[in-house]
Design a protein around this motif. Structure first.
Motif, PDB file in Angstrom:
ATOM      1  N   TYR A  52       0.840  -1.199   0.000  1.00  0.00           N
ATOM      2  CA  TYR A  52       0.000   0.000   0.000  1.00  0.00           C
ATOM      3  C   TYR A  52       0.878   1.252   0.000  1.00  0.00           C
ATOM      4  N   PHE A  53       1.894   1.263   0.841  1.00  0.00           N
ATOM      5  CA  PHE A  53       2.781   2.426   0.908  1.00  0.00           C
ATOM      6  C   PHE A  53       3.443   2.682  -0.443  1.00  0.00           C
ATOM      7  N   LEU A  54       3.854   1.620  -1.105  1.00  0.00           N
ATOM      8  CA  LEU A  54       4.523   1.772  -2.397  1.00  0.00           C
ATOM      9  C   LEU A  54       3.551   2.259  -3.465  1.00  0.00           C
ATOM     10  N   GLU A  55       2.348   1.709  -3.476  1.00  0.00           N
ATOM     11  CA  GLU A  55       1.331   2.187  -4.414  1.00  0.00           C
ATOM     12  C   GLU A  55       1.031   3.657  -4.160  1.00  0.00           C
ATOM     13  N   ASP A  56       0.956   4.005  -2.903  1.00  0.00           N
ATOM     14  CA  ASP A  56       0.649   5.384  -2.541  1.00  0.00           C
ATOM     15  C   ASP A  56       1.781   6.332  -2.927  1.00  0.00           C
ATOM     16  N   LEU A  57       3.018   5.877  -2.825  1.00  0.00           N
ATOM     17  CA  LEU A  57       4.152   6.691  -3.252  1.00  0.00           C
ATOM     18  C   LEU A  57       4.015   7.047  -4.731  1.00  0.00           C
ATOM     19  N   ILE A  58       3.654   6.067  -5.537  1.00  0.00           N
ATOM     20  CA  ILE A  58       3.483   6.335  -6.968  1.00  0.00           C
ATOM     21  C   ILE A  58       2.286   7.260  -7.198  1.00  0.00           C
ATOM     22  N   GLN A  59       1.221   7.098  -6.418  1.00  0.00           N
ATOM     23  CA  GLN A  59       0.083   8.024  -6.533  1.00  0.00           C
ATOM     24  C   GLN A  59       0.502   9.451  -6.202  1.00  0.00           C
ATOM     25  N   GLU A  60       1.412   9.598  -5.237  1.00  0.00           N
ATOM     26  CA  GLU A  60       1.894  10.947  -4.906  1.00  0.00           C
ATOM     27  C   GLU A  60       2.765  11.508  -6.026  1.00  0.00           C
ATOM     28  N   CYS A  61       3.514  10.653  -6.699  1.00  0.00           N
ATOM     29  CA  CYS A  61       4.258  11.107  -7.879  1.00  0.00           C
ATOM     30  C   CYS A  61       3.285  11.576  -8.956  1.00  0.00           C
ATOM     31  N   GLU A  62       2.218  10.816  -9.143  1.00  0.00           N
ATOM     32  CA  GLU A  62       1.206  11.195 -10.133  1.00  0.00           C
ATOM     33  C   GLU A  62       0.517  12.503  -9.744  1.00  0.00           C
ATOM     34  N   ARG A  63       0.317  12.715  -8.440  1.00  0.00           N
ATOM     35  CA  ARG A  63      -0.263  13.984  -7.983  1.00  0.00           C
ATOM     36  C   ARG A  63       0.672  15.139  -8.363  1.00  0.00           C
ATOM     37  N   LEU A  97      11.667   1.513  -6.680  1.00  0.00           N
ATOM     38  CA  LEU A  97      10.368   1.638  -7.338  1.00  0.00           C
ATOM     39  C   LEU A  97      10.308   2.909  -8.196  1.00  0.00           C
ATOM     40  N   LEU A  98      10.811   4.009  -7.679  1.00  0.00           N
ATOM     41  CA  LEU A  98      10.812   5.242  -8.478  1.00  0.00           C
ATOM     42  C   LEU A  98      11.573   5.042  -9.786  1.00  0.00           C
ATOM     43  N   ILE A  99      12.687   4.337  -9.722  1.00  0.00           N
ATOM     44  CA  ILE A  99      13.466   4.049 -10.938  1.00  0.00           C
ATOM     45  C   ILE A  99      12.655   3.169 -11.880  1.00  0.00           C
ATOM     46  N   GLU A 100      12.078   2.088 -11.336  1.00  0.00           N
ATOM     47  CA  GLU A 100      11.295   1.155 -12.153  1.00  0.00           C
ATOM     48  C   GLU A 100      10.099   1.824 -12.816  1.00  0.00           C
ATOM     49  N   GLN A 101       9.505   2.806 -12.147  1.00  0.00           N
ATOM     50  CA  GLN A 101       8.320   3.478 -12.671  1.00  0.00           C
ATOM     51  C   GLN A 101       8.664   4.678 -13.556  1.00  0.00           C
ATOM     52  N   GLY A 102       9.942   4.868 -13.845  1.00  0.00           N
ATOM     53  CA  GLY A 102      10.356   5.932 -14.752  1.00  0.00           C
ATOM     54  C   GLY A 102      10.459   7.303 -14.127  1.00  0.00           C
ATOM     55  N   TYR A 103      10.559   7.358 -12.797  1.00  0.00           N
ATOM     56  CA  TYR A 103      10.634   8.647 -12.113  1.00  0.00           C
ATOM     57  C   TYR A 103      12.058   9.071 -11.748  1.00  0.00           C
ATOM     58  N   GLU A 104      13.036   8.273 -12.136  1.00  0.00           N
ATOM     59  CA  GLU A 104      14.420   8.667 -11.872  1.00  0.00           C
ATOM     60  C   GLU A 104      14.728   9.943 -12.657  1.00  0.00           C
TER      61      GLU A 104
END
Length: 187
Positions: A52-63, A97-104
């Motif tokens: 959940y925390f990891l999913e939420d981190l990506i949601q915050e990146c999307e925000r 996760l940030l790297i894997e999701q293209g946020y690096e």
């Protein structure tokens, strides 16, 4: 670390820490601008589920992707990562996760924990307080904002050393008192 009753209490304690310590002692010389602009987003995360925390981190990146009015986000975990070791494990996974999701290169994580201890440092070294916060948290920062701020600041490479010298000069008792006062602001 006192037990919190509400998300607002966690946010209030964190805001007190940002204002009184991070801005008040210029630990981050770039924070005041964002405080004054109201562009710091605070969010409290409560669960025992790392997924959940990891999913939420990506949601915050999307925000952040979709809201230019938010410059930076503090994800606050008042009931998780009680041990610093558990927090470091989570931080490692979150960074991957940030790297894997293209946020690096787009977002960067800064890490804060009530028991933060730099590698090779004694737990009672006041310098650890540069990264000690009322609760475990991740600071999600726009990379381009860091680059702009650093480019406009004289000798940004001196900031960490200045903070170490400052916290050591203020001493352990003062650092403990400053952090403790933040909990009172959240009550």
């Amino acid at each position: 670390m006192p037990k919190l009753l509400t998300d607002q209490q966690a946010i209030s304690a964190t805001q007190a820490w940002v204002k009184s310590f991070i801005i008040g002692y210029s630990i981050c010389p770039f924070a005041k601008r964002e405080w004054d602009r109201g562009s710091i987003y605070y969010t409290v995360k409560r669960t025992a589920d790392i997924e959940y925390f990891l999913e939420d981190l990506i949601q915050e990146c999307e925000r952040l992707d979709s809201d230019d009015g938010i410059e930076t986000t503090l994800l606050i975990y008042p009931e998780a990562f009680v041990t610093f070791a558990d927090y470091l494990d989570y931080l490692d996974i979150a960074e991957r996760l940030l790297i894997e999701q293209g946020y690096e290169g787009i977002y960067q994580l800064a890490s804060f924990h009530p028991d933060y201890c730099f590698d090779g440092s004694a737990p009672d070294d006041p310098a650890n307080y540069t990264n000690r916060s009322p609760y475990p948290m991740l600071h999600l920062i726009r990379e381009e904002s860091i680059e702009r701020a650093v480019a406009a600041y004289p000798h940004p490479e001196n900031i960490p050393e200045r903070n170490i010298e400052l916290t050591r000069r203020l001493g352990l008792a003062k650092m403990q008192a400053l952090l403790s006062a933040c909990y009172q602001a959240g009550q």
